[in-house]
Write a protein that holds these residues in place. Structure first.
Motif, PDB file in Angstrom:
ATOM      1  N   ARG A   7       0.843  -1.207   0.000  1.00 44.09           N
ATOM      2  CA  ARG A   7       0.000   0.000   0.000  1.00 44.09           C
ATOM      3  C   ARG A   7       0.870   1.246   0.000  1.00 44.09           C
ATOM      4  O   ARG A   7       0.661   2.174  -0.772  1.00 44.09           O
ATOM      5  CB  ARG A   7      -0.883   0.033   1.247  1.00 44.09           C
ATOM      6  CG  ARG A   7      -2.072  -0.869   1.207  1.00 44.09           C
ATOM      7  CD  ARG A   7      -3.018  -0.542   2.373  1.00 44.09           C
ATOM      8  NE  ARG A   7      -3.777  -1.730   2.746  1.00 44.09           N
ATOM      9  CZ  ARG A   7      -3.466  -2.541   3.751  1.00 44.09           C
ATOM     10  NH1 ARG A   7      -2.432  -2.290   4.521  1.00 44.09           N
ATOM     11  NH2 ARG A   7      -4.204  -3.595   3.993  1.00 44.09           N
ATOM     12  N   GLU A   8       1.855   1.248   0.895  1.00 52.18           N
ATOM     13  CA  GLU A   8       2.718   2.422   1.026  1.00 52.18           C
ATOM     14  C   GLU A   8       3.502   2.685  -0.246  1.00 52.18           C
ATOM     15  O   GLU A   8       3.614   3.809  -0.716  1.00 52.18           O
ATOM     16  CB  GLU A   8       3.693   2.229   2.202  1.00 52.18           C
ATOM     17  CG  GLU A   8       3.145   2.764   3.504  1.00 52.18           C
ATOM     18  CD  GLU A   8       2.482   4.137   3.344  1.00 52.18           C
ATOM     19  OE1 GLU A   8       3.203   5.076   2.939  1.00 52.18           O
ATOM     20  OE2 GLU A   8       1.267   4.264   3.589  1.00 52.18           O
ATOM     21  N   LYS A   9       4.049   1.614  -0.824  1.00 51.69           N
ATOM     22  CA  LYS A   9       4.825   1.754  -2.055  1.00 51.69           C
ATOM     23  C   LYS A   9       3.977   2.371  -3.150  1.00 51.69           C
ATOM     24  O   LYS A   9       4.393   3.290  -3.842  1.00 51.69           O
ATOM     25  CB  LYS A   9       5.332   0.387  -2.526  1.00 51.69           C
ATOM     26  CG  LYS A   9       6.741   0.138  -2.116  1.00 51.69           C
ATOM     27  CD  LYS A   9       7.360  -1.010  -2.882  1.00 51.69           C
ATOM     28  CE  LYS A   9       8.722  -1.134  -2.322  1.00 51.69           C
ATOM     29  NZ  LYS A   9       9.825  -1.577  -2.731  1.00 51.69           N
ATOM     30  N   ASN A  12       3.200   5.998  -2.340  1.00 47.91           N
ATOM     31  CA  ASN A  12       4.408   6.823  -2.465  1.00 47.91           C
ATOM     32  C   ASN A  12       4.808   7.039  -3.918  1.00 47.91           C
ATOM     33  O   ASN A  12       5.204   8.132  -4.309  1.00 47.91           O
ATOM     34  CB  ASN A  12       5.582   6.192  -1.717  1.00 47.91           C
ATOM     35  CG  ASN A  12       5.457   6.448  -0.233  1.00 47.91           C
ATOM     36  OD1 ASN A  12       4.751   7.371   0.188  1.00 47.91           O
ATOM     37  ND2 ASN A  12       6.115   5.629   0.574  1.00 47.91           N
ATOM     38  N   PHE A  13       4.685   5.976  -4.685  1.00 48.54           N
ATOM     39  CA  PHE A  13       5.002   6.099  -6.109  1.00 48.54           C
ATOM     40  C   PHE A  13       4.154   7.203  -6.738  1.00 48.54           C
ATOM     41  O   PHE A  13       4.657   8.095  -7.409  1.00 48.54           O
ATOM     42  CB  PHE A  13       4.755   4.766  -6.815  1.00 48.54           C
ATOM     43  CG  PHE A  13       4.922   4.825  -8.313  1.00 48.54           C
ATOM     44  CD1 PHE A  13       6.181   4.824  -8.883  1.00 48.54           C
ATOM     45  CD2 PHE A  13       3.812   4.892  -9.152  1.00 48.54           C
ATOM     46  CE1 PHE A  13       6.347   4.882 -10.271  1.00 48.54           C
ATOM     47  CE2 PHE A  13       3.957   4.961 -10.533  1.00 48.54           C
ATOM     48  CZ  PHE A  13       5.225   4.952 -11.087  1.00 48.54           C
ATOM     49  N   LYS A  18       3.247  13.178  -8.510  1.00 44.85           N
ATOM     50  CA  LYS A  18       2.349  14.343  -8.406  1.00 44.85           C
ATOM     51  C   LYS A  18       0.859  14.000  -8.341  1.00 44.85           C
ATOM     52  O   LYS A  18       0.014  14.709  -8.879  1.00 44.85           O
ATOM     53  CB  LYS A  18       2.571  15.310  -9.574  1.00 44.85           C
ATOM     54  CG  LYS A  18       3.999  15.789  -9.748  1.00 44.85           C
ATOM     55  CD  LYS A  18       4.205  17.083  -8.964  1.00 44.85           C
ATOM     56  CE  LYS A  18       5.606  17.641  -9.092  1.00 44.85           C
ATOM     57  NZ  LYS A  18       6.663  16.765  -8.574  1.00 44.85           N
ATOM     58  N   HIS A  19       0.552  12.892  -7.710  1.00 44.38           N
ATOM     59  CA  HIS A  19      -0.856  12.563  -7.493  1.00 44.38           C
ATOM     60  C   HIS A  19      -1.227  12.913  -6.050  1.00 44.38           C
ATOM     61  O   HIS A  19      -0.423  12.728  -5.138  1.00 44.38           O
ATOM     62  CB  HIS A  19      -1.122  11.068  -7.689  1.00 44.38           C
ATOM     63  CG  HIS A  19      -1.068  10.629  -9.123  1.00 44.38           C
ATOM     64  ND1 HIS A  19       0.073  10.714  -9.887  1.00 44.38           N
ATOM     65  CD2 HIS A  19      -2.032  10.100  -9.925  1.00 44.38           C
ATOM     66  CE1 HIS A  19      -0.188  10.251 -11.096  1.00 44.38           C
ATOM     67  NE2 HIS A  19      -1.461   9.869 -11.160  1.00 44.38           N
ATOM     68  N   ALA A  20      -2.438  13.387  -5.861  1.00 45.61           N
ATOM     69  CA  ALA A  20      -2.923  13.596  -4.496  1.00 45.61           C
ATOM     70  C   ALA A  20      -3.489  12.274  -4.000  1.00 45.61           C
ATOM     71  O   ALA A  20      -4.253  11.607  -4.706  1.00 45.61           O
ATOM     72  CB  ALA A  20      -4.012  14.652  -4.486  1.00 45.61           C
ATOM     73  N   VAL A  21      -3.102  11.887  -2.793  1.00 43.16           N
ATOM     74  CA  VAL A  21      -3.619  10.643  -2.240  1.00 43.16           C
ATOM     75  C   VAL A  21      -4.903  10.940  -1.466  1.00 43.16           C
ATOM     76  O   VAL A  21      -4.906  11.775  -0.566  1.00 43.16           O
ATOM     77  CB  VAL A  21      -2.574   9.977  -1.332  1.00 43.16           C
ATOM     78  CG1 VAL A  21      -3.185   8.829  -0.552  1.00 43.16           C
ATOM     79  CG2 VAL A  21      -1.407   9.479  -2.184  1.00 43.16           C
ATOM     80  N   PHE A 105       3.732   0.615 -15.890  1.00 45.46           N
ATOM     81  CA  PHE A 105       4.905  -0.193 -16.217  1.00 45.46           C
ATOM     82  C   PHE A 105       6.059   0.096 -15.259  1.00 45.46           C
ATOM     83  O   PHE A 105       6.722  -0.817 -14.768  1.00 45.46           O
ATOM     84  CB  PHE A 105       5.330   0.083 -17.664  1.00 45.46           C
ATOM     85  CG  PHE A 105       6.419  -0.828 -18.142  1.00 45.46           C
ATOM     86  CD1 PHE A 105       6.130  -2.138 -18.470  1.00 45.46           C
ATOM     87  CD2 PHE A 105       7.729  -0.376 -18.270  1.00 45.46           C
ATOM     88  CE1 PHE A 105       7.137  -2.998 -18.915  1.00 45.46           C
ATOM     89  CE2 PHE A 105       8.736  -1.224 -18.712  1.00 45.46           C
ATOM     90  CZ  PHE A 105       8.433  -2.542 -19.039  1.00 45.46           C
ATOM     91  N   GLU A 106       6.273   1.374 -14.995  1.00 46.37           N
ATOM     92  CA  GLU A 106       7.373   1.736 -14.094  1.00 46.37           C
ATOM     93  C   GLU A 106       7.138   1.166 -12.703  1.00 46.37           C
ATOM     94  O   GLU A 106       8.037   0.596 -12.087  1.00 46.37           O
ATOM     95  CB  GLU A 106       7.520   3.270 -14.028  1.00 46.37           C
ATOM     96  CG  GLU A 106       8.701   3.694 -13.152  1.00 46.37           C
ATOM     97  CD  GLU A 106       8.866   5.208 -13.051  1.00 46.37           C
ATOM     98  OE1 GLU A 106       8.241   5.949 -13.860  1.00 46.37           O
ATOM     99  OE2 GLU A 106       9.598   5.656 -12.143  1.00 46.37           O
TER     100      GLU A 106
END
Ligand code: ATP
Ligand code: MG
Length: 576
Positions: A7-9, A12-13, A18-21, A105-106
């Motif tokens: 979940r954290e990974k 964080n990715f 630049k995404h808002a969580v 993919f990344e």
């Protein structure tokens, strides 16, 4: 890798990109009468996918808890659950195919993130038909990332197309990522029929609008909606044989082994069903809009889950009340990520235990009647036997059940109660119904009126709306008097008559609080929140949508005021 790490990974990715969580929404949709449960991360975001501005921005990511009752028959296999967590990222008119695919993919392959070898992945894309062309663009992007041609397959609408749920609405192709779970190395060529290729992630590209004459017009705001199953991903990267060996299931299975003296390996199906169902039931009851077992709607689903788990428990000779210790395991697994479960642990245990007691009694009686030949529908209405339980019993006894007849009777029964029920499980972009929107505005008026009459300690504790009625839970220690109920009703009707405008403003959370806005969504969104004001009468933090003026509502009538749980009252009301 643990579930917490995954979940954290993931978050964080996407933060790095630049995404808002944003937080997970409730399992029980508040303003969508067309479905009983949140079935995908996309679901709570429907208004924003339809063009409304999201207060947290146009690049979002989250972990959404989901219930898919449609998959209940699949539960027992390695990868389908009724409750699961979906990791998702969204672009609301921001990036499209190229960036979306590159992001997926990344995250999957980069050593810094999951570091999955390319050789273990395969891709499906939309193959094209008379409505829309083959999704060449996605295919090319995958190729450019080094996925070989033999690992990219075009599939028809049934597989690689999303929406719309109704006749019209946004829709588009999707591209799915598969992970090779076989013991030997993955075959060169991707065969979508081979079950060892497990779908792990789905990127949906909303680029068309299906209009009234079934033509597919390009959309002006193109969106990306993705969903990755946490459990599948977790078991895949850990090289486990099935999802049940991951840390989000294993403690429940261990407990079952202990209680039954049977090994998981010996009775996989039973173990899986029990663990899955008790987990789903715990989350549905423990939800902020939680429901208790009943014979209707979501309540029926919980009942079915609990009773089915008990039935399978009998196969394993589990003692009475074995579900309670499993609930503790579920909360042990999820309590840190979903703290409300911890807070409601006792309530959940009590509710499940009560249901178990009820079921034990009816089970005995029902079994007797079943032996005597009582039909499935009567078993359902009189003894609370879910259809599928009766079908399982019938199978054991070599009897057949007339499902069509059951469904016909059930439908009649449903029409009588006129409530959301077992048929409405499909997810999709449903327009928010006109009547539901009215009820939504009515709940704002109701809350403001309750606070006026009962005092400022009244807060919203839950709300459930469909096209026929509203149900509203609020904090208040005692039963309302007839006089209080009448007063609240009068105030709401007065405000409807005044034809007040409903106005939406965006502001920071601090500002909203400063202005005295109420709202249960406080922790849900990032910086900016929406505040809906109804004249000077009500101000609530809320995602909408609402009517434009209160006069659209008609006449407001409270049908019932009752206890919901300790310190919480429940009102059912209608608009006429
Ligand atoms: P499948 O074909 O395997 O049933 P799906 O096409 O129904 O999957 P989507 O609706 O695309 O899946 O959901 C997105 C992701 O959510 C899937 O890629 C999968 O990882 C996960 N997922 C879907 N259904 C379930 C389920 N019942 N249990 C666990 N994970 C699921
Ligand atoms: Mg599915």
């Amino acid at each position: 890798m643990t579930s917490n790490e995954l979940r954290e990974k993931f978050l964080n990715f996407f933060r790095e990109k630049k995404h808002a969580v944003i937080p997970s929404a409730s399992l029980i949709p508040e303003n969508d009468p067309t479905v009983l449960f949140t079935t995908a991360g996309m679901h709570p975001l429907v208004p924003f996918l339809l063009g409304e501005k999201h207060p947290a921005g146009n690049r979002l990511a989250n972990v959404q808890i989901c219930i898919r009752t449609d998959d209940i028959d699949e539960v027992g296999d390695e990868v389908h659950h009724t409750f699961f967590e979906m990791l998702g990222n969204w672009s609301l008119g921001d990036y499209f195919k190229e960036e979306a695919i590159k992001l997926s993919f990344e995250f999957l392959t980069d050593k810094k993130w999951l570091g999955i070898r390319k050789e273990k992945l395969a891709i499906s894309i939309f193959e094209g038909d008379q409505d829309a062309p083959r999704d060449e663009e996605s295919g090319k992007i995958w190729l450019s990332l080094g996925v070989p041609e033999e690992r990219i397959k075009g599939l028809p609408k049934k597989e690689n197309w999303w929406g719309p749920a109704g006749e019209t609405g946004p829709c588009g192709p999707d591209t799915e990522m598969f992970y090779w779970t076989g013991k030997e190395s993955a075959p060169k060529e991707f065969d979508p029929q081979d079950k060892r290729w497990v779908e792990i992630w789905n990127d949906v590209f909303m680029e068309y609008f299906k209009n009234m004459d079934s033509r597919y017009e390009p959309l002006s705001q193109k969106n990306v909606d993705t969903g990755m199953g946490l459990e599948r991903m977790l078991s895949s990267i850990n090289g486990l044989a099935d999802d049940y060996r991951t840390d989000v299931f294993w403690p429940i299975l261990r407990e079952l082994e202990k209680a039954s003296g049977v090994k998981y390996e010996e009775k996989k199906k039973e173990f899986r069903i029990i663990a899955d169902h008790i987990k789903a039931a715990t989350f549905i009851i423990g939800d902020e809009n939680g429901v208790e077992p009943s014979n209707l709607g979501q309540g029926y689903v919980v009942r079915r889950l609990i009773r089915r788990a008990i039935r399978y428990g009998k196969v394993l000779n589990l003692p009475k009340y074995f579900l309670i210790s499993l609930i503790q395991k579920v909360i042990g697994i999820y309590g840190d990520s979903y703290p409300y479960l911890k807070r409601k642990e006792n309530d959940i245990a009590t509710i499940v235990q009560k249901e178990e007691e009820k079921f034990e009694k009816t089970l005995e009686e029902g079994l007797k009647q079943f032996e005597k030949g009582l039909d499935a529908f009567e078993l359902y209405t009189t003894y609370g036997f879910p259809l599928e339980l009766t079908m399982e019993l019938a199978k054991e006894k070599g009897r057949t059940i007339d499902v069509t007849e059951f469904n016909e009777k059930f439908k009649k029964h449903q029409e009588l109660s006129r409530t959301a029920s077992a048929g409405m499980f499909k997810g999709g972009l449903a327009d928010t119904g006109k009547q539901a929107v009215k009820y939504h505005t009515a709940t704002h008026l109701l809350l403001a009126a309750l606070r006026q009459i009962l005092g400022p300690n009244v807060y919203q504790k839950g709300s459930n709306i469909n096209a026929e009625r509203l149900r509203f839970d609020f904090s208040h220690p005692q039963k309302m008097t007839q006089e209080q109920i009448k007063k609240v009703e009068d105030i709401v009707n007065q405000k409807i008559k005044e034809d007040l405008p409903v106005i939406c403003e965006e502001m920071s959370l601090e500002k909203a609080k400063e202005k005295g806005a109420t709202g249960v969504f406080e922790e849900k969104y990032g910086e900016k929140v929406k505040v809906y004001g109804i004249g000077e009468f009500s101000k609530e933090i809320c995602g909408g949508p609402h009517v434009e003026r209160t006069s659209e509502l008609g006449e407001f009538k409270i049908l019932k005021e009752e206890s919901s749980s300790s310190g919480v009252r429940r009102i059912r009301a209608v608009l006429k």
